[in-house]
Design an enzyme around this catalytic site. Sequence first.
Site, PDB file in Angstrom:
ATOM      1  CG  ASP A  69      -1.936   1.022   1.307  1.00  0.00           C
ATOM      2  OD1 ASP A  69      -2.432   1.420   0.228  1.00  0.00           O
ATOM      3  OD2 ASP A  69      -2.295   1.456   2.427  1.00  0.00           O
ATOM      4  N   GLY A 168      -7.678   8.492   7.308  1.00  0.00           N
ATOM      5  CA  GLY A 168      -7.830   8.826   8.716  1.00  0.00           C
ATOM      6  C   GLY A 168      -9.280   8.909   9.179  1.00  0.00           C
ATOM      7  CE  LYS A 171     -12.366   7.812   6.065  1.00  0.00           C
ATOM      8  NZ  LYS A 171     -10.908   7.804   5.880  1.00  0.00           N
ATOM      9  CG  HIS A 198      -6.218   4.824  -1.572  1.00  0.00           C
ATOM     10  ND1 HIS A 198      -5.099   4.393  -0.901  1.00  0.00           N
ATOM     11  CD2 HIS A 198      -6.182   4.231  -2.792  1.00  0.00           C
ATOM     12  CE1 HIS A 198      -4.401   3.591  -1.701  1.00  0.00           C
ATOM     13  NE2 HIS A 198      -5.040   3.479  -2.857  1.00  0.00           N
TER      14      HIS A 198
HETATM   15  P1  13P Z   1      -8.754   4.836   5.838  1.00  0.00           P
HETATM   16  O1  13P Z   1      -7.902   5.782   6.622  1.00  0.00           O
HETATM   17  O2  13P Z   1     -10.060   5.482   5.481  1.00  0.00           O
HETATM   18  O3  13P Z   1      -8.961   3.533   6.504  1.00  0.00           O
HETATM   19  O4  13P Z   1      -8.020   4.558   4.437  1.00  0.00           O
HETATM   20  C1  13P Z   1      -7.047   3.558   4.333  1.00  0.00           C
HETATM   21  C2  13P Z   1      -6.295   3.601   3.050  1.00  0.00           C
HETATM   22  O5  13P Z   1      -6.633   4.272   2.100  1.00  0.00           O
HETATM   23  C3  13P Z   1      -5.096   2.752   2.964  1.00  0.00           C
HETATM   24  O6  13P Z   1      -4.426   2.927   1.758  1.00  0.00           O
HETATM   25  O1  G3H Z   2      -3.109   5.008   3.604  1.00  0.00           O
HETATM   26  C1  G3H Z   2      -2.392   4.908   4.595  1.00  0.00           C
HETATM   27  C2  G3H Z   2      -2.605   3.763   5.493  1.00  0.00           C
HETATM   28  O2  G3H Z   2      -3.622   4.056   6.423  1.00  0.00           O
HETATM   29  C3  G3H Z   2      -1.323   3.336   6.134  1.00  0.00           C
HETATM   30  O3  G3H Z   2      -0.949   4.170   7.201  1.00  0.00           O
HETATM   31  O4  G3H Z   2       1.524   4.533   6.968  1.00  0.00           O
HETATM   32  O5  G3H Z   2       0.418   4.699   9.180  1.00  0.00           O
HETATM   33  O6  G3H Z   2       0.699   2.479   8.081  1.00  0.00           O
HETATM   34  P1  G3H Z   2       0.500   3.967   7.902  1.00  0.00           P
HETATM   35 ZN    ZN Z   3      -4.507   4.917   0.992  1.00  0.00          ZN
END
Ligand code: 13P
Ligand code: G3H
Ligand code: ZN
Length: 274
Positions: A69, A168, A171, A198
């Site tokens: 990701d 996060g 939103k 996302h």
């Molecule tokens: P959320 O913060 O809405 O859970 O999104 C997660 C995300 O896009 C990870 O790539």
């Molecule tokens: O999109 C981001 C994800 O929520 C991952 O977050 O870099 O804190 O693991 P992180």
């Molecule tokens: Zn993301």
Amino acid sequence: MKNKYAIGAFNINNMEFVQGITDAANERQSPVILQASPSAINYAKIDYLIKMVEAAVETTDIPIALHLDHGLDFETCKNCVDSGFTSVMIDASKYPFEKNVEITKKVVDYAHSKSVVVEAELGTLAGVEDEVNVTEDNAKYTDPTQAYEFVQKTGCDSLAIAIGTSHGAYKFKGDAKLRFDILKNVKEKLPDTPIVLHGASSVIPKLVEMCNNNGGDILGAKGVPDDILRKAGQEGVTKINVDTDLRLAMTGEIRRIFNSEPSVFDPRKYLGPS
Ligand code: 13P
Ligand code: G3H
Ligand code: ZN
């Protein structure tokens, strides 16, 4: 894509996340994408994550993908491809269009030579991305015409677009609203490209409440309601990314147990339920 539903892509950071997500997916007999961000890899270490996902694959009978990701550069993506990830995301969306194309294409060429698929991103989500902080004012919706050109030039397999979500727990200030007009336009131009959403956590109110009722301070949190996610699935979103909801679930339950059972200090007694 054919059946107009989206696959959940859930972020993993440790064993409890891997087990919780795959148990739930297995129970529902749903295919699932387990994804690790660079900071999750930094935290848990890539070999641990891979072995845990292998265990999940062996102990369930559902299709499971292991996805990077928000890979921010070629090296990170290459490392995941070489280590056995089935899919990687290159997120060069913070760069100007041409540089995004250049970096993405380099990752696509390498990943495809190893039969690994690539998600890319065009447009900028509001809020906090992995090591990228974008203020809401700078949020840049994806331009559908550019999206078409981007996919043609890079050969990426799926595309993350910005239509109003953010990462996060915070939103939306007012009502939750997504730019379905942009999604429709993108799908008209790219009918064969899976689209990724996302920042798709619904920020489940019950979980926020559980945190706040047990000493947490998560006020004014708001996510994407389930009906909007369902509509997104019907209108062309094929992958829905969720991390925040899992964090809230884990933290809420840990807080609840610490609060109601102060004598507990065996980590299994709070990590298990969480
Ligand atoms: P959320 O913060 O809405 O859970 O999104 C997660 C995300 O896009 C990870 O790539
Ligand atoms: O999109 C981001 C994800 O929520 C991952 O977050 O870099 O804190 O693991 P992180
Ligand atoms: Zn993301």
